[in-house]
Design a protein around this motif. Structure first.
Motif, PDB file in Angstrom:
ATOM      1  N   THR A  46       0.839  -1.349  -0.123  1.00  0.00           N
ATOM      2  CA  THR A  46      -0.082  -0.051  -0.007  1.00  0.00           C
ATOM      3  C   THR A  46       0.731   1.311   0.059  1.00  0.00           C
ATOM      4  O   THR A  46       0.397   2.425   0.046  1.00  0.00           O
ATOM      5  CB  THR A  46      -0.857   0.162   1.151  1.00  0.00           C
ATOM      6  N   LYS A  47       2.284   1.206  -0.156  1.00  0.00           N
ATOM      7  CA  LYS A  47       3.130   2.435  -0.007  1.00  0.00           C
ATOM      8  C   LYS A  47       4.169   1.809  -1.165  1.00  0.00           C
ATOM      9  O   LYS A  47       4.614   0.760  -1.233  1.00  0.00           O
ATOM     10  CB  LYS A  47       3.867   2.371   1.102  1.00  0.00           C
ATOM     11  N   CYS A  48       4.701   3.039  -2.124  1.00  0.00           N
ATOM     12  CA  CYS A  48       5.740   2.785  -3.003  1.00  0.00           C
ATOM     13  C   CYS A  48       6.916   2.554  -2.163  1.00  0.00           C
ATOM     14  O   CYS A  48       7.211   3.507  -1.233  1.00  0.00           O
ATOM     15  CB  CYS A  48       5.735   3.893  -3.753  1.00  0.00           C
ATOM     16  N   PRO A  49       7.638   1.557  -2.508  1.00  0.00           N
ATOM     17  CA  PRO A  49       8.922   1.325  -1.879  1.00  0.00           C
ATOM     18  C   PRO A  49       9.949   2.286  -1.842  1.00  0.00           C
ATOM     19  O   PRO A  49      10.992   2.203  -1.193  1.00  0.00           O
ATOM     20  CB  PRO A  49       9.318  -0.148  -2.269  1.00  0.00           C
ATOM     21  N   LEU A  50       9.774   2.740  -3.027  1.00  0.00           N
ATOM     22  CA  LEU A  50      10.951   3.989  -3.349  1.00  0.00           C
ATOM     23  C   LEU A  50      10.763   5.216  -2.875  1.00  0.00           C
ATOM     24  O   LEU A  50      11.583   6.083  -2.373  1.00  0.00           O
ATOM     25  CB  LEU A  50      11.023   3.874  -4.816  1.00  0.00           C
ATOM     26  N   LEU A  63      -0.142   8.162  -5.488  1.00  0.00           N
ATOM     27  CA  LEU A  63       0.873   8.097  -6.548  1.00  0.00           C
ATOM     28  C   LEU A  63       0.140   8.683  -7.834  1.00  0.00           C
ATOM     29  O   LEU A  63      -0.877   8.691  -8.300  1.00  0.00           O
ATOM     30  CB  LEU A  63       1.076   6.476  -6.838  1.00  0.00           C
ATOM     31  N   ALA A  64       1.080   9.416  -8.354  1.00  0.00           N
ATOM     32  CA  ALA A  64       0.807  10.160  -9.943  1.00  0.00           C
ATOM     33  C   ALA A  64       0.625   9.203 -11.000  1.00  0.00           C
ATOM     34  O   ALA A  64      -0.539   9.254 -11.706  1.00  0.00           O
ATOM     35  CB  ALA A  64       1.870  11.241 -10.197  1.00  0.00           C
ATOM     36  N   GLU A  65       1.427   8.407 -11.084  1.00  0.00           N
ATOM     37  CA  GLU A  65       1.266   7.292 -12.036  1.00  0.00           C
ATOM     38  C   GLU A  65       1.746   5.791 -11.624  1.00  0.00           C
ATOM     39  O   GLU A  65       2.770   5.359 -11.606  1.00  0.00           O
ATOM     40  CB  GLU A  65       2.427   7.767 -13.219  1.00  0.00           C
ATOM     41  N   PRO A  66       0.666   5.299 -10.942  1.00  0.00           N
ATOM     42  CA  PRO A  66       1.026   3.998 -10.284  1.00  0.00           C
ATOM     43  C   PRO A  66       1.152   2.812 -11.582  1.00  0.00           C
ATOM     44  O   PRO A  66       0.413   2.827 -12.318  1.00  0.00           O
ATOM     45  CB  PRO A  66      -0.279   3.624  -9.543  1.00  0.00           C
ATOM     46  N   VAL A  67       2.175   2.008 -11.199  1.00  0.00           N
ATOM     47  CA  VAL A  67       2.547   0.895 -12.147  1.00  0.00           C
ATOM     48  C   VAL A  67       2.542  -0.261 -11.148  1.00  0.00           C
ATOM     49  O   VAL A  67       2.880  -0.299 -10.004  1.00  0.00           O
ATOM     50  CB  VAL A  67       3.515   0.893 -12.813  1.00  0.00           C
ATOM     51  N   ARG A  68       2.434  -1.577 -11.713  1.00  0.00           N
ATOM     52  CA  ARG A  68       2.433  -2.902 -10.850  1.00  0.00           C
ATOM     53  C   ARG A  68       3.501  -3.782 -11.673  1.00  0.00           C
ATOM     54  O   ARG A  68       3.321  -4.064 -13.054  1.00  0.00           O
ATOM     55  CB  ARG A  68       1.386  -3.480 -10.774  1.00  0.00           C
ATOM     56  N   SER A  69       4.186  -4.553 -11.147  1.00  0.00           N
ATOM     57  CA  SER A  69       5.267  -5.587 -11.785  1.00  0.00           C
ATOM     58  C   SER A  69       3.936  -6.849 -12.401  1.00  0.00           C
ATOM     59  O   SER A  69       3.219  -7.218 -11.392  1.00  0.00           O
ATOM     60  CB  SER A  69       6.028  -6.160 -10.836  1.00  0.00           C
ATOM     61  N   LYS A  97       3.849  -8.398  -8.682  1.00  0.00           N
ATOM     62  CA  LYS A  97       2.747  -7.911  -8.406  1.00  0.00           C
ATOM     63  C   LYS A  97       2.858  -6.628  -7.408  1.00  0.00           C
ATOM     64  O   LYS A  97       1.724  -6.048  -6.786  1.00  0.00           O
ATOM     65  CB  LYS A  97       1.735  -8.523  -7.796  1.00  0.00           C
ATOM     66  N   HIS A  98       4.131  -6.118  -7.134  1.00  0.00           N
ATOM     67  CA  HIS A  98       4.386  -5.023  -6.333  1.00  0.00           C
ATOM     68  C   HIS A  98       4.024  -3.758  -7.041  1.00  0.00           C
ATOM     69  O   HIS A  98       4.067  -3.758  -8.325  1.00  0.00           O
ATOM     70  CB  HIS A  98       5.724  -5.045  -5.716  1.00  0.00           C
ATOM     71  N   ILE A  99       3.689  -2.765  -6.392  1.00  0.00           N
ATOM     72  CA  ILE A  99       3.140  -1.562  -7.246  1.00  0.00           C
ATOM     73  C   ILE A  99       4.316  -0.238  -6.663  1.00  0.00           C
ATOM     74  O   ILE A  99       4.858  -0.276  -5.500  1.00  0.00           O
ATOM     75  CB  ILE A  99       1.825  -1.090  -6.262  1.00  0.00           C
ATOM     76  N   TYR A 100       4.412   0.477  -7.551  1.00  0.00           N
ATOM     77  CA  TYR A 100       5.401   1.828  -7.471  1.00  0.00           C
ATOM     78  C   TYR A 100       4.919   2.846  -8.311  1.00  0.00           C
ATOM     79  O   TYR A 100       4.112   2.883  -9.016  1.00  0.00           O
ATOM     80  CB  TYR A 100       6.954   1.029  -8.385  1.00  0.00           C
ATOM     81  N   GLU A 101       5.652   4.069  -8.001  1.00  0.00           N
ATOM     82  CA  GLU A 101       5.433   5.353  -8.797  1.00  0.00           C
ATOM     83  C   GLU A 101       6.266   4.976  -9.892  1.00  0.00           C
ATOM     84  O   GLU A 101       7.548   4.551 -10.067  1.00  0.00           O
ATOM     85  CB  GLU A 101       6.008   6.488  -8.150  1.00  0.00           C
ATOM     86  N   LYS A 102       5.679   5.454 -11.336  1.00  0.00           N
ATOM     87  CA  LYS A 102       6.450   4.939 -12.441  1.00  0.00           C
ATOM     88  C   LYS A 102       7.828   5.494 -12.668  1.00  0.00           C
ATOM     89  O   LYS A 102       8.828   4.670 -12.938  1.00  0.00           O
ATOM     90  CB  LYS A 102       5.422   5.262 -13.624  1.00  0.00           C
ATOM     91  N   LYS A 103       8.071   6.902 -12.466  1.00  0.00           N
ATOM     92  CA  LYS A 103       9.127   7.436 -12.845  1.00  0.00           C
ATOM     93  C   LYS A 103      10.270   6.865 -11.762  1.00  0.00           C
ATOM     94  O   LYS A 103      11.430   6.382 -12.514  1.00  0.00           O
ATOM     95  CB  LYS A 103       9.018   8.763 -13.045  1.00  0.00           C
ATOM     96  N   PRO A 104      10.181   6.795 -10.632  1.00  0.00           N
ATOM     97  CA  PRO A 104      11.380   6.211  -9.560  1.00  0.00           C
ATOM     98  C   PRO A 104      11.562   4.680  -9.924  1.00  0.00           C
ATOM     99  O   PRO A 104      12.808   4.555  -9.878  1.00  0.00           O
ATOM    100  CB  PRO A 104      10.615   6.358  -8.246  1.00  0.00           C
TER     101      PRO A 104
END
Length: 252
Positions: free
Chosen positions: A159-163, A171-177, A181-188
């Protein structure tokens, strides 16, 4: 004379992985539409419950159960498509993709049980119906702690971006592996994947997966699940305010 088998095998591998990726994406879109249908079903059922139309609520619950079964079937199909695409190794002979796919589906079915009465979508439906007339009270057979667990339950792995440390709802641009299946902010995360130090490893502690840029995407279900988490968080905050006022009244 130079052998042409290697280029031919590489071309076949590329076509198979591309086709698998496209089919997987299409199937994820279908799962997202099913999820939208379950949310709509829950909202309609809540309206019926307010009007004390219990028979209509039961019919909608039965319909929701069928949607959950359909979603589970689609999920198995997605996993089989993804697995066949990842595991395919070109050889000199013809590959029986039908058998590969059928075998994978059978293994996935064997590893999964029938739809559980504790499936998150079903539990959320029943909780929403119960709260129409019994808000803040445990459902039959449940304790107070179960209310908290169900209310905050979601399908997101983190539920939080690890970066960045930001909640996924911000998140402005959420993406998922597609792999872990983990979720991150796209640019970082894209910068992280390109980093020589990180070597593409997933930044979530303990995750062994190596990330590929083309497999870290905003899949169709992700935005729905984030929006659902956002709604649940707001509802939980409102419930906390109501509980605080109730305690103040009791003290007075």
């Amino acid at each position: 004379m130079a052998s042409t088998s290697a280029p031919r095998n590489n071309a076949a591998y590329g076509r198979i992985t591309s086709a698998a990726s496209t089919l997987y994406s299409d199937n994820q879109t279908l799962i997202a539409e099913i999820r939208k249908a379950t949310i709509m079903t829950k909202e309609v059922a809540v309206d019926f419950e307010r009007d004390n139309k219990s028979e209509e609520v039961k019919e909608l619950e039965d319909g929701l159960l069928e949607l959950v079964k359909a979603s589970d079937e689609c999920t198995r199909l997605s996993n089989a498509i993804q697995s066949v695409g990842n595991e395919y190794q070109p050889g000199d002979g013809l590959t029986n993709f039908s058998k590969l796919f059928d075998d994978k589906i059978e293994r996935l079915k064997a590893d999964s049980s029938s739809v559980s009465q504790n499936h998150p979508w079903l539990r959320q439906f029943r909780e929403a119906i119960w709260n129409v007339h019994h808000a803040g009270q445990p459902m039959p057979g449940e304790e107070q702690e179960d209310i908290v667990m169900t209310s905050t339950e979601c399908n997101l792995l983190n539920t939080k971006c690890p970066l960045t440390g930001k909640p996924v709802t911000e998140l402005a641009e959420p993406v998922r592996s597609m792999d872990c299946k983990h979720i991150y902010e796209k640019k970082p995360i894209m910068q992280h994947i390109r980093s020589k130090v990180a070597q593409g490893r997933c930044p979530v502690a303990g995750c062994p997966k190596k990330l590929q840029a083309d497999r870290v995407v905003c899949d169709p279900l992700l935005l729905i699940e984030i929006d659902e988490l956002r709604s649940m968080s707001k509802q939980h905050a409102r419930d906390d305010v109501i509980e605080d006022f109730t305690q103040l009244d009791e003290e007075d």
